[in-house]
Design a protein around this motif. Structure first.
Motif, PDB file in Angstrom:
ATOM      1  N   ASP A  97       0.847  -1.207   0.000  1.00  0.00           N
ATOM      2  CA  ASP A  97       0.000   0.000   0.000  1.00  0.00           C
ATOM      3  C   ASP A  97       0.882   1.257   0.000  1.00  0.00           C
ATOM      4  O   ASP A  97       1.510   1.581   1.009  1.00  0.00           O
ATOM      5  N   PRO A  98       0.883   1.984  -1.121  1.00  0.00           N
ATOM      6  CA  PRO A  98       1.744   3.175  -1.191  1.00  0.00           C
ATOM      7  C   PRO A  98       1.171   4.395  -0.496  1.00  0.00           C
ATOM      8  O   PRO A  98       1.792   5.461  -0.522  1.00  0.00           O
ATOM      9  N   GLY A  99       0.000   4.272   0.108  1.00  0.00           N
ATOM     10  CA  GLY A  99      -0.612   5.448   0.728  1.00  0.00           C
ATOM     11  C   GLY A  99      -0.738   6.566  -0.300  1.00  0.00           C
ATOM     12  O   GLY A  99      -1.062   6.326  -1.472  1.00  0.00           O
ATOM     13  N   GLU A 100      -0.447   7.786   0.139  1.00  0.00           N
ATOM     14  CA  GLU A 100      -0.612   8.944  -0.762  1.00  0.00           C
ATOM     15  C   GLU A 100       0.697   9.331  -1.448  1.00  0.00           C
ATOM     16  O   GLU A 100       0.733  10.287  -2.223  1.00  0.00           O
ATOM     17  N   LEU A 101       1.791   8.602  -1.144  1.00  0.00           N
ATOM     18  CA  LEU A 101       3.103   9.110  -1.556  1.00  0.00           C
ATOM     19  C   LEU A 101       3.347   9.081  -3.068  1.00  0.00           C
ATOM     20  O   LEU A 101       3.863  10.047  -3.641  1.00  0.00           O
ATOM     21  N   VAL A 102       2.967   7.969  -3.699  1.00  0.00           N
ATOM     22  CA  VAL A 102       3.269   7.857  -5.133  1.00  0.00           C
ATOM     23  C   VAL A 102       2.564   8.969  -5.910  1.00  0.00           C
ATOM     24  O   VAL A 102       3.167   9.615  -6.787  1.00  0.00           O
ATOM     25  N   ASP A 103       1.306   9.233  -5.560  1.00  0.00           N
ATOM     26  CA  ASP A 103       0.581  10.313  -6.235  1.00  0.00           C
ATOM     27  C   ASP A 103       1.244  11.663  -5.952  1.00  0.00           C
ATOM     28  O   ASP A 103       1.340  12.516  -6.836  1.00  0.00           O
ATOM     29  N   ALA A 104       1.697  11.837  -4.713  1.00  0.00           N
ATOM     30  CA  ALA A 104       2.321  13.123  -4.356  1.00  0.00           C
ATOM     31  C   ALA A 104       3.607  13.335  -5.161  1.00  0.00           C
ATOM     32  O   ALA A 104       3.889  14.448  -5.629  1.00  0.00           O
ATOM     33  N   VAL A 105       4.388  12.264  -5.352  1.00  0.00           N
ATOM     34  CA  VAL A 105       5.633  12.402  -6.125  1.00  0.00           C
ATOM     35  C   VAL A 105       5.293  12.665  -7.600  1.00  0.00           C
ATOM     36  O   VAL A 105       5.944  13.488  -8.259  1.00  0.00           O
ATOM     37  N   ALA A 106       4.246  11.991  -8.092  1.00  0.00           N
ATOM     38  CA  ALA A 106       3.855  12.207  -9.498  1.00  0.00           C
ATOM     39  C   ALA A 106       3.454  13.669  -9.707  1.00  0.00           C
ATOM     40  O   ALA A 106       3.838  14.306 -10.695  1.00  0.00           O
ATOM     41  N   ARG A 107       2.704  14.218  -8.752  1.00  0.00           N
ATOM     42  CA  ARG A 107       2.293  15.636  -8.869  1.00  0.00           C
ATOM     43  C   ARG A 107       3.518  16.553  -8.809  1.00  0.00           C
ATOM     44  O   ARG A 107       3.627  17.521  -9.557  1.00  0.00           O
ATOM     45  N   GLN A 117      15.550  15.713  -9.545  1.00  0.00           N
ATOM     46  CA  GLN A 117      16.298  14.690  -8.799  1.00  0.00           C
ATOM     47  C   GLN A 117      15.478  14.287  -7.583  1.00  0.00           C
ATOM     48  O   GLN A 117      15.145  15.126  -6.740  1.00  0.00           O
ATOM     49  N   LEU A 118      15.168  12.987  -7.469  1.00  0.00           N
ATOM     50  CA  LEU A 118      14.417  12.506  -6.302  1.00  0.00           C
ATOM     51  C   LEU A 118      15.389  12.090  -5.198  1.00  0.00           C
ATOM     52  O   LEU A 118      16.341  11.338  -5.448  1.00  0.00           O
ATOM     53  N   ILE A 119      15.150  12.585  -3.985  1.00  0.00           N
ATOM     54  CA  ILE A 119      15.950  12.175  -2.818  1.00  0.00           C
ATOM     55  C   ILE A 119      15.008  11.550  -1.794  1.00  0.00           C
ATOM     56  O   ILE A 119      14.078  12.219  -1.310  1.00  0.00           O
ATOM     57  N   ASN A 120      15.207  10.281  -1.496  1.00  0.00           N
ATOM     58  CA  ASN A 120      14.431   9.610  -0.451  1.00  0.00           C
ATOM     59  C   ASN A 120      15.250   9.642   0.830  1.00  0.00           C
ATOM     60  O   ASN A 120      16.315   9.022   0.899  1.00  0.00           O
ATOM     61  N   TYR A 121      14.788  10.376   1.847  1.00  0.00           N
ATOM     62  CA  TYR A 121      15.553  10.520   3.094  1.00  0.00           C
ATOM     63  C   TYR A 121      14.847   9.708   4.175  1.00  0.00           C
ATOM     64  O   TYR A 121      13.737  10.047   4.589  1.00  0.00           O
TER      65      TYR A 121
END
Ligand SMILES: NC(=O)C1=CN([C@@H]2O[C@H](COP(=O)(O)OP(=O)(O)OC[C@H]3O[C@@H](n4cnc5c(N)ncnc54)[C@H](OP(=O)(O)O)[C@@H]3O)[C@@H](O)[C@H]2O)C=CC1
Ligand SMILES: O=C1O[C@H](COP(=O)(O)O)[C@@H](O)[C@H](O)[C@H]1O
Length: 469
Positions: A97-107, A117-121
């Motif tokens: 379950d990706p929650g809301e994150l995948v949509d937020a990154v797409a936006r 550049q995507l940084i996952n911290y």
């Protein structure tokens, strides 16, 4: 040092654990400082994420509160610019379950462009590293990203190996930034600069001239509200195998081929392979009186809140030189000092006082370098005394010292991995600790406000700990 600059390409930062303790104390204030100092790219978005439902506005308010409590209250104009770039994606993030994150990154990609550049911290407890990494892979957030992992990277040798393999299933090593914030401290960087830039020290940096190295980080702090994390971790893992080993490696390393990220990282991480596995008889563990009464600590806890160790580095440069390391909570003082104790001259025309030649580095704050030497006491006779000279790094002309998290996060933004740890070094560090994990010394009580169990003093014999005795 070259002036720091902001990266050109837009950046999307996903901050896992965004409402946690580390985030509010260090990471969020560091991002704000970078923005304030124009070290963030012109276009960026910071997406906090977690299991709760938090609105963008609530998250912005949380950051404002954190800045006010742990840094300085932001100026309205700067804050308006920063807070307009803050988002929150709730609902958790797992493989299923990706929650809301995948949509937020797409936006965010729509807003900033596909080249952002995507940084996952991952500012989350180590137990959560593996699950988040797998979910990052499963939901398409791994490709081309940089991933920052807090410390400790693993909680045991086998857990380290499992975690490392799981991370490498999803990410190439070049994408991985394992933070050890002691490496971002100004004075830690001076450990290698001062030595390789001054022949006065370069020529004397070996067993012929050095009697011992002391890495001492007593803290009078308690465990604050981190009881759960701390009781499962203890001083050996929280501080020694992480920060103190990395600092020891900065002292012990061979000269890097260049100051390029790969060469500096290699020099530091490779020497950890020469650290001799610790002899449990040369390790003292302690627990301060009253620790078991702290809320959230098991009443029969045997967690170490103190560790002192004598370590040896098995190479020609260091054979026979003890590396003494010590750290603990609720001790008599809070300081972070690396001392290189030079041998007295083999023959002198007069008796000289002990502990005369000590080069020491204070790692706290902006840092300092101190040199204590034997000098003639000014006056008619020939009386010898020890006197000190100090360089306060923040006062050096042109100084613009950055707090460690600001420095290290900036390095992530520009893709410089030189001050981050590497799996070969970490694997060696776990090997060094293995005998102590297999034959753990009994944890000895010590009074709050003291220098730890009396047995720790013996580790320094025939010398002594420079601090506190
Ligand atoms: N705190 C400090 O001073 C320092 C901490 N560190 C390191 O930083 C990391 C984070 O520490 P800290 O912030 O203190 O930890 P916290 O306990 O505050 O956890 C941070 C956040 O992680 C999320 N989280 C916690 N447990 C889990 C879990 N099992 N699964 C998924 N998410 C979880 C929670 O967010 P939510 O509930 O929103 O999902 C929580 O708010 C650790 O690795 C620590 O060693 C390093 C240096 C100093
Ligand atoms: O990583 C940690 O470091 C701090 C000490 O760091 P500093 O910012 O004061 O240099 C330590 O108190 C904490 O227990 C540990 O998790």
């Amino acid at each position: 040092m070259a002036q720091l600059t902001a990266p050109d390409a837009p950046v999307i930062i996903v901050l896992f654990g965004a409402t946690g303790d580390l985030a509010k104390r260090m990471v969020l204030p560091a991002f704000y400082t970078l923005a304030e100092q124009h070290l963030m790219p012109e276009n960026y978005l910071l997406i906090g994420t977690g299991r709760g439902q938090v609105s963008d506005e609530q998250f912005a308010q949380h950051i404002h509160d954190a800045l006010t409590e742990f840094a300085t209250a932001p100026q309205p104009d700067e804050w308006a610019r920063f807070s307009s770039r803050v988002r929150f994606a709730g609902g958790g993030f797992t493989v299923d379950d990706p929650g809301e994150l995948v949509d937020a990154v797409a936006r965010a990609r729509q807003d900033l462009g596909e080249n952002a550049q995507l940084i996952n911290y991952l500012a989350v407890p180590p137990v959560a590293f593996q699950g988040f990494t797998a979910a990052i892979g499963a939901h398409g957030l791994a490709k081309g990203c940089r991933a920052v992992y807090e410390k400790p990277f693993g909680s045991s040798p086998s857990d380290f190996r499992t975690l490392n393999a799981a991370v490498h299933e999803v990410l190439d090593e070049s994408q991985v930034y394992r933070i050890d914030h002691f490496l971002g401290k100004e004075a830690t960087q001076d450990l290698h600069v001062l030595r390789f830039a001054n022949s006065l020290f370069a020529g004397a940096w070996n067993a012929e001239h050095i009697e011992s190295v002391q890495i001492d980080a007593p803290e009078n702090l308690d465990i604050d509200d981190r009881a759960g994390f701390y009781d499962a971790t203890g001083a050996m893992l929280d501080m020694m195998i992480t920060h103190l080993f990395q600092v020891a490696a900065e002292v012990a390393m061979e000269q890097p081929a260049s100051m390029d990220a790969d060469d500096l990282q290699s020099a530091r991480e490779e020497v950890i392979g020469c650290f001799r596995p610790l002899d449990p008889a040369e390790v003292v563990l302690g627990q301060y009186d009253g620790y078991r009464e702290v809320k959230g600590i098991a009443p029969d806890s045997t967690t170490d809140t103190f560790v002192a160790a004598r370590m040896w580095v098995d190479n020609d440069r260091w054979r026979g030189v003890p590396f003494l390391m010590r750290t603990g909570k609720r001790m008599a003082a809070s300081t972070q000092r690396v001392s290189v104790v030079f041998k007295a001259p083999a023959s002198t025309p007069f008796p000289i006082p002990a502990d005369g030649g000590v080069l020491s580095f204070s790692l706290a704050g902006n840092g300092a370098v101190d040199l204590s030497m034997v000098v003639k006491e000014p006056g008619p006779g020939l009386s010898l005394v020890i006197s000190d000279a100090s360089i306060v790094l923040g006062d050096v002309e042109g100084a613009d010292a950055l707090p460690p998290y600001v420095r290290l996060i900036h390095d992530v933004l520009i893709g410089d991995r030189s001050l981050f740890t590497r799996p070969d070094g970490l694997a060696s560090a776990w090997n060094v600790l293995q005998p102590v994990l297999d034959h753990r010394p009994a944890v000895q009580p010590y009074p709050q406000g003291s220098w730890g169990p009396a047995a720790a003093a013996q580790l320094a014999a025939p010398g002594r700990w420079l601090l506190g005795q």
